[in-house]
Design an enzyme around this catalytic site. Structure first.
Site, PDB file in Angstrom:
ATOM      1  N   GLU A 280      33.342 -62.817 -33.811  1.00 50.06           N
ATOM      2  CA  GLU A 280      33.708 -64.200 -34.119  1.00 50.06           C
ATOM      3  C   GLU A 280      34.274 -64.356 -35.527  1.00 50.06           C
ATOM      4  O   GLU A 280      34.918 -65.367 -35.824  1.00 50.06           O
ATOM      5  CB  GLU A 280      32.490 -65.119 -33.948  1.00 50.06           C
ATOM      6  CG  GLU A 280      31.541 -65.210 -35.116  1.00 50.06           C
ATOM      7  CD  GLU A 280      30.649 -63.997 -35.312  1.00 50.06           C
ATOM      8  OE1 GLU A 280      29.837 -63.999 -36.248  1.00 50.06           O
ATOM      9  OE2 GLU A 280      30.756 -63.036 -34.516  1.00 50.06           O
TER      10      GLU A 280
ATOM     11  N   CYS B  29      24.961 -59.226 -34.128  1.00 55.46           N
ATOM     12  CA  CYS B  29      24.349 -58.905 -35.422  1.00 55.46           C
ATOM     13  C   CYS B  29      22.843 -59.183 -35.395  1.00 55.46           C
ATOM     14  O   CYS B  29      22.085 -58.414 -34.828  1.00 55.46           O
ATOM     15  CB  CYS B  29      25.064 -59.631 -36.555  1.00 55.46           C
ATOM     16  SG  CYS B  29      24.648 -58.973 -38.191  1.00 55.46           S
TER      17      CYS B  29
ATOM     18  N   HIS C  31      30.746 -58.403 -35.722  1.00 55.30           N
ATOM     19  CA  HIS C  31      30.992 -59.841 -35.577  1.00 55.30           C
ATOM     20  C   HIS C  31      32.375 -60.099 -34.976  1.00 55.30           C
ATOM     21  O   HIS C  31      33.349 -60.246 -35.720  1.00 55.30           O
ATOM     22  CB  HIS C  31      30.924 -60.521 -36.940  1.00 55.30           C
ATOM     23  CG  HIS C  31      29.559 -60.618 -37.527  1.00 55.30           C
ATOM     24  ND1 HIS C  31      28.724 -61.693 -37.310  1.00 55.30           N
ATOM     25  CD2 HIS C  31      28.875 -59.770 -38.325  1.00 55.30           C
ATOM     26  CE1 HIS C  31      27.587 -61.508 -37.957  1.00 55.30           C
ATOM     27  NE2 HIS C  31      27.653 -60.347 -38.586  1.00 55.30           N
TER      28      HIS C  31
END
Length: 312
Positions: free
Chosen positions: A250, A162, A248
């Site tokens: 994660e 990002c 993302h």
């Protein structure tokens, strides 16, 4: 970009993804089962965000799901030493990049084009890490399990997510622009032909679903990189040392839901528009490929790194 468009953008829920084949290791790039645990430095680039502990926890959950023995060290470039200590961080920036196998340049809440001193320090850290390793020779991927002095060991892999994706693009000749449509929730993107080969487990379907939380994008790609995810949403450097993703991997739904309030600011929604908020929340609950992406990132961190002249 206008943060308050006249009509809200609300994403329809995505259908469940089809079953995927097991991940495939590219020929010649497998690592022995006896490889030591990866040493990973993660830079969280938000300034005084109340969500930093939750973001850190999402990284810990995501990486532990595919590599429970990996060693994670967290750094907070935008924070004071006192705040770093409160957040149980290692510092502002890694003092020795070569002590790690992988450096993750994570998301942030500040425009990557801003001129804040801490952003310049991150830029210098990234450029110095790349130039020092280039001078010392590329060699093979890390994963030796032993710390090294600055410039003494092989170059650690660098993964931008990002804000990190956008920042790396800027540093290598790309351009960051205001996105036409901000994105919140799980979004599907197309893989390029090279991206299908890199993310082999997604090659047959040719798409990647990840949590998104951004209102800026890469408008002009960086030099020396190949596009993996269409729309300038993912790149791999020609020397196989830098990987970037707009999405993302994660983030899970638990972490994504913390930023639902951005829907009002970005889409012009009323705070009491529960129906529109519910649609976005359901989007955040959709299945995604974060685990598959982390499995690939960590295998990539061990792959041999060709010379800078080799175009993958």
């Amino acid at each position: 970009m206008n943060d308050h468009p006249s009509s809200p953008l609300v994403q329809a829920p995505l259908p469940p993804p089809p079953p995927s084949p097991p991940p495939q290791m590219p020929a010649g790039l497998s690592s022995p089962a006896s490889s030591p645990p990866l040493r990973i430095a993660i830079l969280l680039n938000s300034y005084r965000s109340p969500f930093l502990p939750s973001i850190r926890a999402s990284y810990e959950r995501a990486i532990a799901a595919v590599s429970p023995d990996a060693t994670l060290s967290f750094f907070y470039p935008a924070e004071s030493p006192e705040r770093v200590a409160l957040l149980n961080g290692e510092g502002n920036l890694p003092p020795d990049p070569s002590a790690y196998d992988l450096i993750v340049l994570g998301g942030g809440n500040t425009d990557p084009r801003a001129r804040h001193p801490w952003i310049h320090r991150v830029h210098r850290f990234v450029l110095d890490s790349v130039s020092a390793s280039t001078r010392s020779g590329s060699g093979s991927g890390s994963g030796s399990g032993s710390g090294a002095g600055a410039g003494a060991g092989p170059r650690p892999k660098l993964c931008g997510i990002c804000w990190g994706h956008q920042t790396i693009a800027l540093l290598f000749g790309g351009e960051v622009v205001e996105a036409e449509r901000p994105e919140l929730g799980v979004t599907e993107a197309k893989l390029t032909p090279v991206g299908r080969r890199f993310f082999a487990s997604r090659g047959r379907e040719g798409t990647l679903r990840l949590q998104q939380h951004h209102r800026r994008a890469v408008g002009k790609p960086p030099q020396g990189f190949t596009e993996l995810v269409a729309g300038n949403q993912g790149f791999l450097s020609h020397d196989n040392a830098i990987l970037t993703l707009q999405g993302h991997p994660e983030k899970d739904a638990q972490c994504a839901r913390l930023r639902i309030h951005d829907a009002a600011r970005w889409y012009g929604l009323r705070e009491d528009d529960e129906a529109a908020r519910s649609v976005i929340l359901r989007s955040m609950e959709q299945p995604h490929h974060g685990t598959e992406v982390w499995e690939r990132i960590l295998r990539w961190a061990r792959e041999k790194q060709p010379s800078p002249e080799v175009h993958l």
